[in-house]
Design an enzyme around this catalytic site. Structure first.
Site, short mmCIF file in Angstrom:
data_model
loop_
_atom_site.label_atom_id
_atom_site.label_comp_id
_atom_site.label_asym_id
_atom_site.label_seq_id
_atom_site.Cartn_x
_atom_site.Cartn_y
_atom_site.Cartn_z
N THR A 18 -39.21 6.44 -7.72
CA THR A 18 -37.75 6.29 -7.56
C THR A 18 -37.36 4.92 -7.03
O THR A 18 -36.25 4.47 -7.25
CB THR A 18 -37.21 7.36 -6.60
OG1 THR A 18 -37.95 7.28 -5.38
CG2 THR A 18 -37.34 8.75 -7.19
N CYS A 182 -27.39 -14.92 -37.06
CA CYS A 182 -27.94 -15.73 -38.15
C CYS A 182 -29.42 -16.01 -37.87
O CYS A 182 -29.94 -15.66 -36.81
CB CYS A 182 -27.17 -17.04 -38.29
SG CYS A 182 -27.32 -18.07 -36.81
N CYS A 185 -30.48 -17.68 -34.65
CA CYS A 185 -30.67 -16.84 -33.45
C CYS A 185 -32.12 -16.35 -33.38
O CYS A 185 -32.75 -16.37 -32.33
CB CYS A 185 -29.73 -15.63 -33.47
SG CYS A 185 -27.99 -16.06 -33.59
N CYS A 291 -29.32 -24.35 -33.37
CA CYS A 291 -29.75 -25.10 -34.56
C CYS A 291 -30.63 -26.28 -34.15
O CYS A 291 -31.65 -26.57 -34.79
CB CYS A 291 -28.53 -25.63 -35.32
SG CYS A 291 -27.40 -24.36 -35.87
N CYS A 492 7.82 -8.35 -20.74
CA CYS A 492 7.40 -7.36 -21.74
C CYS A 492 6.21 -7.88 -22.52
O CYS A 492 5.74 -8.99 -22.33
CB CYS A 492 8.55 -7.05 -22.69
SG CYS A 492 9.04 -8.50 -23.63
N ASP A 1037 -28.04 13.79 -17.24
CA ASP A 1037 -29.42 13.53 -16.86
C ASP A 1037 -29.77 14.61 -15.83
O ASP A 1037 -28.87 15.12 -15.16
CB ASP A 1037 -29.49 12.12 -16.24
CG ASP A 1037 -30.87 11.79 -15.74
OD1 ASP A 1037 -31.83 12.08 -16.46
OD2 ASP A 1037 -30.99 11.23 -14.63
N ASP A 1298 -31.05 5.23 -16.48
CA ASP A 1298 -30.18 5.68 -17.57
C ASP A 1298 -29.30 4.56 -18.10
O ASP A 1298 -28.47 4.79 -18.97
CB ASP A 1298 -29.23 6.81 -17.07
CG ASP A 1298 -29.98 7.90 -16.35
OD1 ASP A 1298 -31.05 8.26 -16.85
OD2 ASP A 1298 -29.52 8.36 -15.32
#
EC number: 7.2.2.8
Length: 1493
Positions: A18, A182, A185, A291, A492, A1037, A1298
């Protein structure tokens, strides 16, 4: 290397860890085991990699050893992997100070040394080592008299090479990588990860969005690889459990041929031949740094290229290559072929070497090490904090003396230093640190590749053309920074859209997010192009107030101070130089003009108080820059004051106008009645009308009525409406339209029309007074100002929750100084921002806790209701954690600060709620889009209305005559038509309101998130709030979520008669025996025994032995004191009870008898007895010759069926008791599951535990679908699987293992406990560890979304109905609106939407009792046959077998008998505590009444 000296490695999966403490325990215990050379435990991967001696240990014995510690150890691959070993040859260099035997034993005790062979005659030692654990140099340090025999070493290394290839323990794993767009990467990831030590191979697939990595687990862990991928900027998680590779012959050959990676590889590559040439290429098609690194990594692998430097800004590549092996044209094609193959390359120039170099063929034979010319590289360092040429000279002076530095040039203007250095002797990072040590802030330039690579100074090598522009060269290419700007004056969604749209057009701004309610804009920008003050200026140009929030991104480590007493530049230098000399201060800048100091520091090493003391010790005064903690921007006070004043001014002028208007309406009505009754002619009507006092003409064409109206209208139009004119002008200037444009249009048209016809009448000296609209602007402005005033009052209320959270922060703290014996020496009152980590703070009763901390002295009750939502005060004692902002109630406490400033829980919650209120719900984006088209549409409708009514009027005047309420025969027909058409079109402008649409969502989200925060539910913005109501499946869980997560004793069953050995005696013996055990079950038993006996100390335990997988044996003494102490308590209780019967008569006697009893006990010496104790499982008892009866065996089987662990206790070779231990279900879990089901949600349990335990837990809480034995990495796949079925999933976990599943789910809900808030992965964070808050969060989401929909209905219906009425579509049924009525309706619409949102403030989280009453009759446990268990990642369901009719009857009758027996409780069966209110709920439905808590 001797193969007989084999060392193996095995990886064991470990469940049940834990925290880091578990990791350390396993590493310490297993590290001590004979034959274990090395162990590395990973908490994230839940695994242990062990290097061991196969002659002494096997994988199974190691697994059992971990199992015996209380963890669940699984051996997925029982075949061990051989580990590479090295042989170190040592020779004696001087006369030996120590005997050979001593040297041999010293070396053998060292971790990582397998074998030592000594040859005293040859004066040599041969040591076999594991190179991953210990190195040859460390061995030499251990025995100073011996030195490394290099010659023998080299001979051996080649022989070892072949063997090492086959011995390398390699592991293959697959990782899911998100965010790749791409091939650039993929190449970036492959380049970065491939360079890591321990990574053998990596292949990244763009199509599958995954990476396959082969690595050595003893050099690097999977978690470290994952973090490295995330550091590059992609999100990654492990898809499958890493598997060991079995290498075939082909693989071994491939590995042999693979060039060995070394950290010096790059340096060797840079070494160049004397015949090197340099070519410069122009490269088009590069987009980012990815690149650049792609091209550089691809070309640097070519053997004939010695160096390459690519510049993104300059779109160039400078390549140094061997001209005898390759041509520039071939290099050009090589660059064009680099993935993704989109680069367009042309040769700019080519420089051949001019030296008399050997030919290419002869060059090949020359070894590299004869290139005598040293290597030179150049780096650029950004230096901040330089103030004058003295700084420049000092930096150049110090750095030029550093080894390897050829030259240095520092530029004060550009704040940079350009250094030429030898990469074999120093590095840019070393140089940067050297400059920082001088007290300056140094950062390596973004272009971290060497700018120039010089093999020989004589060669003419072109520098980058960019060097002529040093200023630009320094600017990072994609350097994003973030700033926050306080924006006022937004009304607004149209304002929000206006700011966002216009700012995005500005160069250097990447993204803008504006929050209407919080009045805040979050802007990401490029600091090289634009700065926050300029961004604020752009916003001001749009017509809004804007100020940069200086401390928005300042967390710990940045300090703003006001320094008084400085007189000249010498003072400034004195402060700066003194501060920068102190350890932990990175940067200091003092401004004489503003008297301010800006300090960056490391809070771990130095604190704000220390910095202030340093400045004060120099003779200056220093204080913190006061920050606004009042949340004044949230309460809208300024806006409320502005609109209240505007309303009162307009009202002052409006009342007389209204009076005049009402008088005229009454008189017109009176005339109409006369006309109707007495049949007067038009001429008579006109003469009566003109004879009225107000219609009396002062000048021809100018009546008193029109003059008064004009005089009253002018101040309102130009003073009251000035704000609207400015806003409308700014909006139109930027080609946008908002509410203010509509208002200005309506009032200006009415005023201008009235003024024109009045001037025309005066010019024509008209006898009949013209009808004007001077009454419209004052009345419009009154209602608009009233509406805005009420709207801001309501908006202030919506952010009340956030303002309340901010106001919880204390402003001052009392810091105390303690001596070594914790005696208080002094107290000091300081500003809360001066509190440092580790300070001791005193909090008096009624005081607020200024920071998060841990209690070190005192006891008290603390009110945490405003932070966690927990209504009851929480008891605090030494060791308890406290949260900033909570209120101390009745005792004085001393606390040690653990989190200060922006790190406190309260600051995190405030930040979280602010961000939530800034974020937009998806439904809001639709409203924003709509409001963008709204104003132009309304203007179009208004013009249309004007034209349509003019046409209708001239075609059919009777319609206007019939329906026009103010029609008077005293005015001409044309004027009547135009006046009516104008009235209708102005009313359309007045009534339309995009504000209500824009306010519908943010007001509800703001109130919803605020109410949630007050109830301990932190919702991260509009999206999770909107998504939570769509959830169809809730996945829980198990460990730590449904259960408490720690084992506790459920039942103690005494098997012997109480007159032979009492229950307390058994507990005292068992507690003492288990107090020496480190097993979690032993800890649970000891804790229970201490609680039952009400003691902190136990007896003495000797001869303690642990048998892994079986149990313990020991001898226990000195428990009599515990039992006597308990007897005294019982005796005292009896006396107290007796005294209640005869209070007066027996009170004295009871006291004396009590003291007599105590004295008697004290006077008799206690005889100590020795007990032989065995605690463990069946096998342990049988092995020790004890017989287990059928009854006891049945009880054990029953407990095991319920997922508990049953432990037997034997004292002096007699079986005495049975203890059942289990991880208990949270009391509210069953109720929470039932309510979620009643809300129409499917509830699923997901756990890594075995199916038996999972089924037991599921039956207790009423869950029917269970996924058992699911690994943490597979939880994500399970969530995805549910989503692919078309279900929206909410995942509830404790946020530790988790996190990936929480992130994958549509709504991730993390359960925290006070400060343990798993903020990052989850969308919703529950501060309290209460499952009913899961229900409350979904409930609140549903309420909020319902309120948003009601708001939209209000806004849309209002506009859809109001505009046609204003345009005159409903004239036939008598519905006619005046412009002032329209503006009143418009104001009402905005106010109604905000008030509707405020209804959410009435939301109350249902209490436990409310839930309990609602479902009391329906709740019950599920029988095992109703639960379907799915094991592992595959969906194979293990349903309980369907029983035949006969079996059902037998089971039913057995259950009936059990329920009868359960009422007659055995005296020997002990319930650990009284049933609490939670278990009473379900008491009637549980089979095991006697075993439940």
């Amino acid at each position: 290397m001797d193969p007989s000296m084999g060392v193996n490695s095995v990886t064991i999966s470990v469940e049940g860890m834990t925290c880091i403490s578990c990791v350390q325990t396993i590493e310490q215990q297993i590290g001590k085991v004979n034959g274990v050379h090395h162990i590395k435990v990973s908490l994230e991967e839940k695994s242990a990699t062990i290097i061991y001696d196969p002659k002494l240990q096997t994988p199974k014995t190691l697994r059992d050893a971990i199992d015996d510690m209380g963890f669940d150890a699984i051996l997925y691959n029982p075949n061990p992997v051989p580990v590479l070993t090295n042989t170190v040859f040592l020779t004696v260099t001087a006369p030996l100070a120590l005997p050979w035997d001593h040297i041999q034993s010293t070396l053998l005790k060292t971790k990582g040394v397998i074998d030592v062979k000594i040859s005293p005659q040859q004066r040599t030692a041969v040591v076999t080592i594991i190179p991953y654990i210990v190195s040859a140099s460390q061995i030499v340090e251990l025995v100073p008299d011996l030195s490394l025999d290099v010659g023998t070493q080299e001979k051996k290394s080649r022989a070892c090479e072949e063997h090492s290839v086959s011995q390398a323990g390699e592991v293959m794993m697959k990782m899911k990588v998100d965010g790749m767009t791409c091939h650039s990467c993929t190449s970036t990831i492959e380049g970065k990860i491939g360079k890591l030590q321990g990574v053998q191979r990596i292949k990244v697939s763009l199509d599958n969005q995954e990476a396959t990595v082969v690595y050595q687990p003893h050099l690097i862990t999977a978690e470290e690889i994952r973090k490295q991928i995330e550091a590059v900027g992609f999100s990654a998680f492990i898809k499958n459990k890493p598997k060991y590779l079995k290498l075939g012959t082909i693989d071994v050959e491939k590995l042999k041929n693979t060039p060995v990676k070394s950290p010096e590889g790059s340096q060797q590559r840079s070494l160049s031949y004397p015949s090197d040439s340099t070519a410069t290429f122009v490269v088009e098609g590069m987009h980012c740094k990815s690149c650049v690194s792609n091209i550089e990594s691809a070309l640097s692998t070519l053997q004939y290229v010695s160096s390459i430097v690519v510049s993104l800004e300059n779109r160039s590549a400078i390549v140094k290559y061997n001209a005898s092996l390759i041509t520039p044209e071939m290099l050009r094609k090589a660059i064009e072929a680099v993935s993704p193959g989109q680069y367009r390359v042309s040769i700019a120039n080519e420089v051949e070497s001019t030296s008399n170099s050997p030919s290419g063929s002869s060059l090949k034979k020359i070894p590299l090490n004869i290139v005598s010319q040293p290597l030179t590289q150049e780096t650029v360092i950004n230096i901040n904090g330089m103030t004058c040429n003295s700084c420049v000279q000092s930096i150049e002076g110090v750095i030029s003396k550093k080894p390897g530095v050829k030259s240095i040039h520092v530029s004060l203007a550009n704040s940079t230093g350009t250094v030429e250095y030898d990469p074999l002797l120093t590095s840019p990072e070393t140089l940067r640190e050297a400059i920082e040590d001088m007290g300056f802030d140094a950062v390596l330039s973004d272009m971290n590749e060497p700018l120039v690579v010089i093999a020989q100074p004589s060669l003419e090598i072109p520098l980058l053309p960019l060097t002529n522009e040093p200023g630009r060269m320094m600017s990072p290419v994609h350097n994003k920074e973030e700033c926050y700007i306080q924006v006022s004056g937004m009304t607004c969604a149209s304002c929000v859209a206006n700011i966002e749209r216009n700012l995005r057009r500005e160069e250097g701004i990447y993204s803008v997010l504006v929050a209407l309610m919080a009045g805040k804009a979050e802007v990401r920008y490029n600091p090289a192009i634009i700065q926050p003050p300029l961004i604020a200026e752009f916003i001001r140009e749009l017509g809004f107030g804007a100020t940069v929030i200086e401390n928005a991104d300042e967390g710990d480590g940045v300090l703003e101070l006001v320094v008084r007493g400085m007189t000249c530049a010498s003072c400034v230098h004195k402060i700066e130089s003194t501060l920068t000399k102190h350890k932990g201060i990175f940067y200091c800048s003092v401004a004489l003009a503003t008297n301010k100091a800006h300090v960056k520091y490391d809070p771990e090493m130095i604190g704000p108080r220390d910095i202030i003391h340093i400045i004060e010790s120099l003779g200056f005064e220093a204080s913190l820059v006061k920050k606004d903690r009042s949340a004044s921007h949230l309460d809208h006070k300024r806006e409320i004051k502005q609109w209240r004043r505007s309303f009162l001014v307009s009202l002052f002028f409006c009342i007389p106008v209204m009076g005049l208007m009402i008088y005229m309406m009454v008189m017109d009505h009176h005339l109409a009645t006369l006309h109707h009754n007495k049949n007067m002619s038009n001429e008579e009507m006109i003469s009566i009308h003109s004879s009225m006092f107000l219609e009396h003409q002062i000048l021809p064409g100018l009546s008193i009525m029109n003059l008064l109206s004009f005089l009253l209208c002018v101040p309102v139009q130009f003073c009251g409406g000035w704000y609207f004119y400015i806003q409308a002008y700014k909006a139109l200037k930027h080609k946008t339209a908002n509410m203010d444009v509509l208002i200005v249009l309506a009032t200006t048209i009415a005023f201008a029309y009235s003024l024109v016809i009045l001037l025309v009448a005066m010019y024509e000296r008209a006898k009949v007074n013209p009808i004007t609209f001077f009454d419209t602007p004052p009345m419009l402005f009154v209602f608009i100002a009233l509406g805005r005033w009420l709207e801001h009052i309501a908006k202030g209320k919506t952010s009340e929750a956030l303002a309340k959270l901010i106001s919880l922060q204390a402003t001052e703290a009392t810091i105390v100084t303690l001596n070594s014996e914790n005696i208080l020496l002094s107290e000091e009152q300081v500003d809360v921002e001066l509190v440092q980590r580790g300070d001791v703070i005193k909090v008096v009763p009624g005081g607020k806790f200024p920071v998060d901390g841990r209690v070190i002295e005192g006891h008290s009750m603390v009110d945490e209701s405003l932070i966690t939502g927990e209504a009851m005060p929480v008891a605090k004692k030494p060791g308890s954690t406290v949260i900033a902002g909570s209120i101390n109630q009745n005792g004085s406490l001393l606390i040690r600060a653990t989190h200060v400033g922006a790190d406190t829980t309260l600051s995190q919650i405030v930040k979280l709620v602010e961000e939530a209120q800034t974020s937009k719900a998806p439904i809001q984006q639709f409203a924003d889009k709509l409001s963008g088209y709204f104003v132009p549409f309304i203007v179009f409708v208004s013009v249309g209305t004007l034209l349509v009514w003019i046409i209708i009027g001239f075609q059919n005047f009777e319609i206007v005559e019939a329906y026009f309420p103010g029609y008077s025969r005293s005015i001409s027909r044309t004027e009547t038509i135009i006046r009516f058409a104008f009235q209708a079109s102005i009313t359309v402008l007045c009534i339309a309101c995009p504000c209500s649409l824009g306010l519908a969502t943010p007001t509800a989200v703001m109130v919803g998130t605020g109410v949630g925060a007050q109830n301990g539910i932190l919702i991260k913005g509009g999206e999770p709030l909107e998504m939570a109501h769509k959830v169809k499946v809730v996945v829980f869980d198990k460990t730590g979520t449904i259960t408490h997560g720690t084992p506790v004793v459920n039942q103690v069953k005494i098997i012997v008669e109480s007159n032979r050995i009492s229950r307390n005696k058994i507990l005292a013996i068992v507690g003492t025996a288990e107090s020496n055990s480190e097993h979690p079950l032993g800890t649970a038993i000891t804790k229970y025994c201490k609680q039952a006996l009400d003691t902190e100390t136990l007896g003495t335990c000797t001869d303690f032995q642990v048998v892994p997988g079986c149990g313990i044996s020991c001898k226990v003494t000195n428990i009599e004191g515990l039992l006597h102490k308990n007897n005294w308590k019982t005796e005292e209780n009896n006396i107290k009870n007796a005294s209640l019967v005869q209070i007066e008569a027996i009170s004295e006697q009871s006291a004396t008898s009590s003291s007599m009893i105590i004295d008697t006990h004290l006077s008799n010496p206690v005889t100590t007895q020795l007990y032989k104790v065995l605690i463990g499982n069946r096998e342990w008892m049988i092995r020790n010759g004890l017989v287990i009866s059928n009854d006891v065996d049945d009880s054990m089987i029953e407990h095991e069926r319920k997922g508990r662990t049953a432990v037997l206790v034997a004292i002096d070779d007699e079986l005495c008791g049975l203890i059942a231990i289990a991880d208990t279900v949270k009391p509210e879990a069953e109720l929470a599951v039932h309510i979620l089901k009643s809300m129409g949600l499917e509830v699923v349990l997901m756990t890594g535990d075995n199916s038996k335990t999972a089924r037991s837990i599921a039956s207790q809480v009423g869950i029917t679908k269970v996924f058992a034995e699911v690994l943490p990495s597979h939880k994500v796949a399970k969530v995805k699987q549910l989503q692919e079925e078309g279900k929206r999933v909410a995942m509830v976990g404790d946020g530790i293992n988790d996190s990936p599943a929480l992130a994958m789910a549509n709504v991730g809900i993390a359960i925290g406990t006070g400060t343990d808030v798993a903020i990052e992965a989850a969308d919703v964070v529950l501060i309290r560890n209460d499952l009913l808050d899961v229900v409350a969060s979904i409930h609140l989401s549903r309420k909020t979304v319902k309120r948003i929909r009601i708001n939209f209905v209000f806004a849309l219906i209002y506009n859809l109905v109001g505009i046609p009425i204003a345009a005159g579509a409903f004239l036939p049924i008598g519905l006619v609106l005046q412009p002032w009525m329209g503006s009143a309706a418009m104001a009402a619409s905005s106010v109604s939407v905000v008030l509707s949102s405020l209804f959410l403030k009435l939301y109350r989280k249902p209490s436990y009792e409310n839930y309990e009453l609602r479902v009391r009759s329906q709740i019950g446990q599920k029988s095992p046959s109703e639960i379907s268990v799915h094991v592992g990642i595959d969906d194979t369901s293990r349903n309980s077998p369907r029983l035949g009719l006969l079996n059902q009857i037998v089971n039913y009758s057995r259950a009936s008998i059990n329920s009868l027996l359960s009422d007659k409780r055995s005296l020997n069966s002990v319930v650990t505590s009284e049933p609490d209110k939670h278990s009473l709920l379900v008491g009637d439905f549980r089979e095991d009444d006697d075993t439940n808590l």
